[in-house]
Each structure stands twice: as C-alpha cells, then as structure tokens.
Design a protein around this motif. Sequence first.
Motif, PDB file in Angstrom:
ATOM      1  N   LYS A 245       2.301   7.886  -6.241  1.00 55.41           N
ATOM      2  CA  LYS A 245       1.403   8.924  -6.757  1.00 55.41           C
ATOM      3  C   LYS A 245       2.091  10.283  -6.853  1.00 55.41           C
ATOM      4  N   ALA A 246       3.193  10.455  -6.107  1.00 58.10           N
ATOM      5  CA  ALA A 246       3.948  11.714  -6.151  1.00 58.10           C
ATOM      6  C   ALA A 246       4.891  11.789  -7.348  1.00 58.10           C
ATOM      7  N   MET A 247       4.939  10.737  -8.148  1.00 58.94           N
ATOM      8  CA  MET A 247       5.819  10.700  -9.313  1.00 58.94           C
ATOM      9  C   MET A 247       5.129  11.400 -10.485  1.00 58.94           C
ATOM     10  N   VAL A 248       5.082  12.737 -10.390  1.00 57.42           N
ATOM     11  CA  VAL A 248       4.420  13.538 -11.416  1.00 57.42           C
ATOM     12  C   VAL A 248       5.328  14.705 -11.811  1.00 57.42           C
TER      13      VAL A 248
ATOM     14  N   ALA B  44       7.169   9.328 -14.773  1.00 54.97           N
ATOM     15  CA  ALA B  44       6.281  10.484 -14.637  1.00 54.97           C
ATOM     16  C   ALA B  44       5.805  10.878 -16.028  1.00 54.97           C
ATOM     17  N   THR B  45       4.509  10.960 -16.211  1.00 58.89           N
ATOM     18  CA  THR B  45       3.959  11.352 -17.507  1.00 58.89           C
ATOM     19  C   THR B  45       2.900  12.434 -17.300  1.00 58.89           C
ATOM     20  N   ALA B  46       2.522  13.069 -18.401  1.00 55.26           N
ATOM     21  CA  ALA B  46       1.486  14.106 -18.335  1.00 55.26           C
ATOM     22  C   ALA B  46       0.174  13.532 -17.815  1.00 55.26           C
ATOM     23  N   GLY B  47      -0.025  12.239 -18.023  1.00 55.65           N
ATOM     24  CA  GLY B  47      -1.251  11.589 -17.571  1.00 55.65           C
ATOM     25  C   GLY B  47      -1.157  10.991 -16.183  1.00 55.65           C
ATOM     26  N   GLY B  48      -0.024  11.244 -15.496  1.00 55.39           N
ATOM     27  CA  GLY B  48       0.163  10.700 -14.157  1.00 55.39           C
ATOM     28  C   GLY B  48       1.243   9.630 -14.141  1.00 55.39           C
ATOM     29  N   PRO B  49       1.485   9.033 -12.973  1.00 57.26           N
ATOM     30  CA  PRO B  49       2.519   8.004 -12.870  1.00 57.26           C
ATOM     31  C   PRO B  49       2.189   6.795 -13.758  1.00 57.26           C
ATOM     32  N   ARG B  50       3.207   6.278 -14.417  1.00 57.14           N
ATOM     33  CA  ARG B  50       3.046   5.109 -15.279  1.00 57.14           C
ATOM     34  C   ARG B  50       3.952   3.997 -14.766  1.00 57.14           C
ATOM     35  N   ILE B  51       3.360   2.903 -14.330  1.00 55.41           N
ATOM     36  CA  ILE B  51       4.127   1.761 -13.859  1.00 55.41           C
ATOM     37  C   ILE B  51       4.679   1.004 -15.064  1.00 55.41           C
ATOM     38  N   LEU B  52       6.006   0.913 -15.141  1.00 56.81           N
ATOM     39  CA  LEU B  52       6.669   0.278 -16.285  1.00 56.81           C
ATOM     40  C   LEU B  52       6.955  -1.200 -16.028  1.00 56.81           C
TER      41      LEU B  52
ATOM     42  N   TRP C  80       0.834  -1.204   0.000  1.00 55.85           N
ATOM     43  CA  TRP C  80       0.000   0.000   0.000  1.00 55.85           C
ATOM     44  C   TRP C  80       0.869   1.255   0.000  1.00 55.85           C
ATOM     45  N   VAL C  81       1.933   1.235   0.777  1.00 56.29           N
ATOM     46  CA  VAL C  81       2.850   2.384   0.829  1.00 56.29           C
ATOM     47  C   VAL C  81       3.471   2.642  -0.550  1.00 56.29           C
ATOM     48  N   LEU C  82       3.875   1.590  -1.239  1.00 53.38           N
ATOM     49  CA  LEU C  82       4.415   1.760  -2.593  1.00 53.38           C
ATOM     50  C   LEU C  82       3.389   2.432  -3.499  1.00 53.38           C
TER      51      LEU C  82
ATOM     52  N   ALA D  87       6.216  11.425   0.386  1.00 50.77           N
ATOM     53  CA  ALA D  87       4.956  10.699   0.170  1.00 50.77           C
ATOM     54  C   ALA D  87       5.051   9.279   0.717  1.00 50.77           C
ATOM     55  N   LEU D  88       6.203   8.644   0.551  1.00 51.07           N
ATOM     56  CA  LEU D  88       6.402   7.295   1.084  1.00 51.07           C
ATOM     57  C   LEU D  88       6.383   7.306   2.615  1.00 51.07           C
ATOM     58  N   GLU D  89       7.022   8.303   3.194  1.00 50.32           N
ATOM     59  CA  GLU D  89       7.045   8.410   4.654  1.00 50.32           C
ATOM     60  C   GLU D  89       5.640   8.653   5.216  1.00 50.32           C
ATOM     61  N   VAL D  90       4.924   9.598   4.620  1.00 48.70           N
ATOM     62  CA  VAL D  90       3.557   9.891   5.073  1.00 48.70           C
ATOM     63  C   VAL D  90       2.670   8.656   4.940  1.00 48.70           C
ATOM     64  N   ALA D  91       2.820   7.949   3.816  1.00 45.05           N
ATOM     65  CA  ALA D  91       2.021   6.737   3.600  1.00 45.05           C
ATOM     66  C   ALA D  91       2.353   5.665   4.637  1.00 45.05           C
ATOM     67  N   THR D  92       3.622   5.575   5.024  1.00 44.73           N
ATOM     68  CA  THR D  92       4.020   4.591   6.032  1.00 44.73           C
ATOM     69  C   THR D  92       3.325   4.873   7.359  1.00 44.73           C
TER      70      THR D  92
END
Length: 267
Positions: A144-147, A252-260, A137-139, A158-163
Amino acid sequence: MGFRKKNKTIPAKTPAELDAMQAAGEIVGKALVAVKAAAAPGVTLKDLDDVAEQTIRDAGAVPTFLGYQGFPASICASVNDVIVHGIPTKETVLAEGDLVSIDCGATFEGWVGDSAWSFGVGELADDVQALNAATEWVLMEGLKAMVPGNRLTDVSHALEVATRKAEQRFGVQLGIVDGYGGHGIGRTMHEDPYLANEGKPGRGPVIQEGSVLAIEPMLTLGTVDSAVLEDDWTVVTLDGSWASHWEHTVAATAGGPRILTPRPAGA
C-alpha cells in the motif's frame, strides 16, 4: 567529496509498458496456480518445475529463471526451512504438511513478471498456517506504500510495521529474514534499487508514477539469519525454523498501487 542528489527517482514505465509488464505477470500468475494445483503428497519438485515451464511456454513466454546466473530451473521451489532459491529436483518429494514456496518469473515480449506465494500440501500445523497467512497479509499491507511521492524505504518501513502488527493479528513471533528483499524490475528481472523488508521511512529514491518494484517479504517462525547451501543457491534458516515467501510485482500509479502479477480469479 560526494554530493547526494535529493531528487533521485525510481525509473518510471509508461502506461503501455505497465500493460506489457502485466501481460507477463498474468502468465506468472497462471503458472503459480497450475503448480499449486499439481502439488500433492508424492509429487516431486521437479514435477512442479515441469508444470510451470509448460504453462509459461504454452503462453508464448520464456521462463525467466531458467539459466539466470546459471540457475537450472524455471521456478524456485523452497520447502519448509528453505527460505528462497530452492532448486526443484526429483529427489525432493512432497509430503502432507509441507509448506512450499514457489517463486516464478516469465519474460513475455521483452518484459518480466516476477511473483511468489507459499502454500501447504494438505493441512498445515497451526503455527505454520499462521506464518503463511501473516506473510501474505504483510505483502498486501506493505505494498500500500507503493504510491507516487513516497520514498523507497517507505515501502520497507510499511513491511516492517505490518510484520509487527501481524504478530499480534496472527498470534505468532515472526523473523524478518536479514539481507534479502525486493528489487526494481522491467526488461530484466533485477533492476535497481534493492528493497529491504524493514527499515526507517523517508529514505532512498522517490517513487514516481510508473515506478515498479517487486515486493517480497520473507518471514520465519524463528531466526532472521540464514545460510546458503553448497549448491550456491538454496537459502535455509540457520535454526531450522520454517519460512514463508510472498511476492508481487507492483507499479505505483495515480490511482494507487497496481499489482502487475494478478492471479486468475478464485486462485
């Protein structure tokens, strides 16, 4: 006297290069799924390594980890109190209730995919199940901050806050492993910059459209401190608490984070 550039950025890949990276990443996803399917009580970590290597080579790719700085295998296989960089040997045999973290890389047509996940062998203890669900969940929250327009440490923060949110959400105390984190990635597995899994926001190079990072929280049920064993690879928790590790390569893409490094549907 040094002057810091305010406009330093994380290098960008073109759309075609991102597609090429995803092709490598999809092979990693297949390998992770194959390894998880093969994991069962009585199976050795070397057996899992063989499965991963075969899957990667059958797809026309090369195991990135094999020989990397002398690493002797195609995956890192880390069980229970091993955080990362565990060497898969014939001597380590899986048992019911083990938590297994598999980190895997594949190089395909010159580009690298890098991803990790953790899973149980049979039923996990409740606190271990919570740890593992929390780390995943933290990942997913942190990436989501990868913009475009954010800075490197916005992802760390963002990872710290999510933790900390995950502690409440999943009902466990979590340690963020000190000194280990994510990294830039492209034609080689480790590129600048280093990505900490905690920190203050708004610092470091700017994320631009096409920037790529391997994002990989490592959390424990206890200490933040670790030690490296005599094999010079295996990283364990100092207090013996169990650890979970999840990772995706993310653009990071214009459409948001893209998992490769997507995994096959249903995985």
